[in-house]
Write a protein that holds these residues in place. Structure first.
Motif, PDB file in Angstrom:
ATOM      1  N   PHE A  29      50.296  45.163  36.338  1.00 53.81           N
ATOM      2  CA  PHE A  29      49.152  44.246  36.426  1.00 53.81           C
ATOM      3  C   PHE A  29      47.839  44.925  36.074  1.00 53.81           C
ATOM      4  N   SER A  30      47.647  46.142  36.538  1.00 54.05           N
ATOM      5  CA  SER A  30      46.370  46.833  36.329  1.00 54.05           C
ATOM      6  C   SER A  30      46.121  47.171  34.872  1.00 54.05           C
ATOM      7  N   GLY A  31      47.131  46.978  34.016  1.00 51.21           N
ATOM      8  CA  GLY A  31      46.959  47.256  32.594  1.00 51.21           C
ATOM      9  C   GLY A  31      46.687  46.023  31.755  1.00 51.21           C
ATOM     10  N   ILE A  70      35.455  34.668  38.584  1.00 59.79           N
ATOM     11  CA  ILE A  70      36.769  35.289  38.458  1.00 59.79           C
ATOM     12  C   ILE A  70      36.718  36.679  39.100  1.00 59.79           C
ATOM     13  N   SER A  71      37.817  37.056  39.755  1.00 59.57           N
ATOM     14  CA  SER A  71      37.921  38.380  40.342  1.00 59.57           C
ATOM     15  C   SER A  71      39.401  38.770  40.376  1.00 59.57           C
ATOM     16  N   ARG A  72      39.653  40.023  40.690  1.00 61.81           N
ATOM     17  CA  ARG A  72      41.034  40.473  40.756  1.00 61.81           C
ATOM     18  C   ARG A  72      41.189  41.541  41.810  1.00 61.81           C
ATOM     19  N   ASP A  73      42.412  41.662  42.313  1.00 62.51           N
ATOM     20  CA  ASP A  73      42.769  42.710  43.258  1.00 62.51           C
ATOM     21  C   ASP A  73      44.016  43.385  42.704  1.00 62.51           C
ATOM     22  N   ASN A  74      43.832  44.546  42.110  1.00 62.44           N
ATOM     23  CA  ASN A  74      44.965  45.222  41.482  1.00 62.44           C
ATOM     24  C   ASN A  74      45.955  45.777  42.502  1.00 62.44           C
ATOM     25  N   THR A  75      45.547  45.893  43.765  1.00 64.72           N
ATOM     26  CA  THR A  75      46.483  46.341  44.792  1.00 64.72           C
ATOM     27  C   THR A  75      47.431  45.210  45.202  1.00 64.72           C
ATOM     28  N   LYS A  76      47.036  43.980  44.884  1.00 65.64           N
ATOM     29  CA  LYS A  76      47.852  42.816  45.231  1.00 65.64           C
ATOM     30  C   LYS A  76      48.414  42.117  43.995  1.00 65.64           C
ATOM     31  N   ASP A  77      48.136  42.662  42.808  1.00 63.97           N
ATOM     32  CA  ASP A  77      48.617  42.062  41.560  1.00 63.97           C
ATOM     33  C   ASP A  77      48.230  40.586  41.475  1.00 63.97           C
ATOM     34  N   THR A  78      46.989  40.320  41.827  1.00 64.73           N
ATOM     35  CA  THR A  78      46.532  38.935  41.919  1.00 64.73           C
ATOM     36  C   THR A  78      45.148  38.788  41.293  1.00 64.73           C
ATOM     37  N   ARG A 100      47.449  42.302  26.981  1.00 69.57           N
ATOM     38  CA  ARG A 100      47.218  43.739  27.104  1.00 69.57           C
ATOM     39  C   ARG A 100      45.851  44.147  26.582  1.00 69.57           C
ATOM     40  N   GLN A 101      45.309  43.375  25.614  1.00 66.47           N
ATOM     41  CA  GLN A 101      44.074  43.773  24.954  1.00 66.47           C
ATOM     42  C   GLN A 101      42.845  43.307  25.751  1.00 66.47           C
TER      43      GLN A 101
END
Length: 123
Positions: A29-31, A70-78, A100-101
């Motif tokens: 997810f973080s990528g 919009i926001s994201r939490d890479n520790t939760k893949d969300t 990916r880009q």
């Protein structure tokens, strides 16, 4: 197998708020850049917002700027979409997507899509 699952949609009165979430699995997810799009009945799918893999780049369509975030939490893949001051014209099925880009507003350039969640705003 990549899976994107949206949640948080529903029926809300004009002026209200909803928070959508999109949970990802089967990818790093973080990528990935993540995007939110929407499609109203009888209309083409349109860009709403996008966020880079790190969260350092955030983009919002003019129609939602100042109301949606919009926001994201890479520790939760969300990835999330906070929607405030909702209007009847925001009524649509909301989809999340991954690529990916770098972030883009073009739906066709996203590789993976969720099934969507319905948002209905009553006047």
């Amino acid at each position: 197998q990549v899976s994107l699952v949206e949640s948080g949609g529903g029926l809300v009165q004009a002026g209200g708020a909803l928070r959508l979430a999109c949970s990802a699995s089967g990818l790093t997810f973080s990528g990935y850049t993540m995007g939110w799009f929407r499609q109203a009945t009888g209309k083409e799918r349109e860009y709403v917002a996008a966020i880079s893999w790190s969260g350092g780049v955030r983009m919002h369509a003019d129609s939602v700027k100042g109301r949606f975030t919009i926001s994201r939490d890479n520790t939760k893949d969300t990835v999330y979409l906070q929607m405030n001051s909702l209007r009847p014209e925001d009524t649509a099925v909301y989809y999340c997507a991954a690529r990916r880009q770098n972030p883009t507003v073009v739906p066709g350039r996203y590789d993976y899509w969720g099934q969507g969640t319905q948002v209905t705003v009553s006047s």
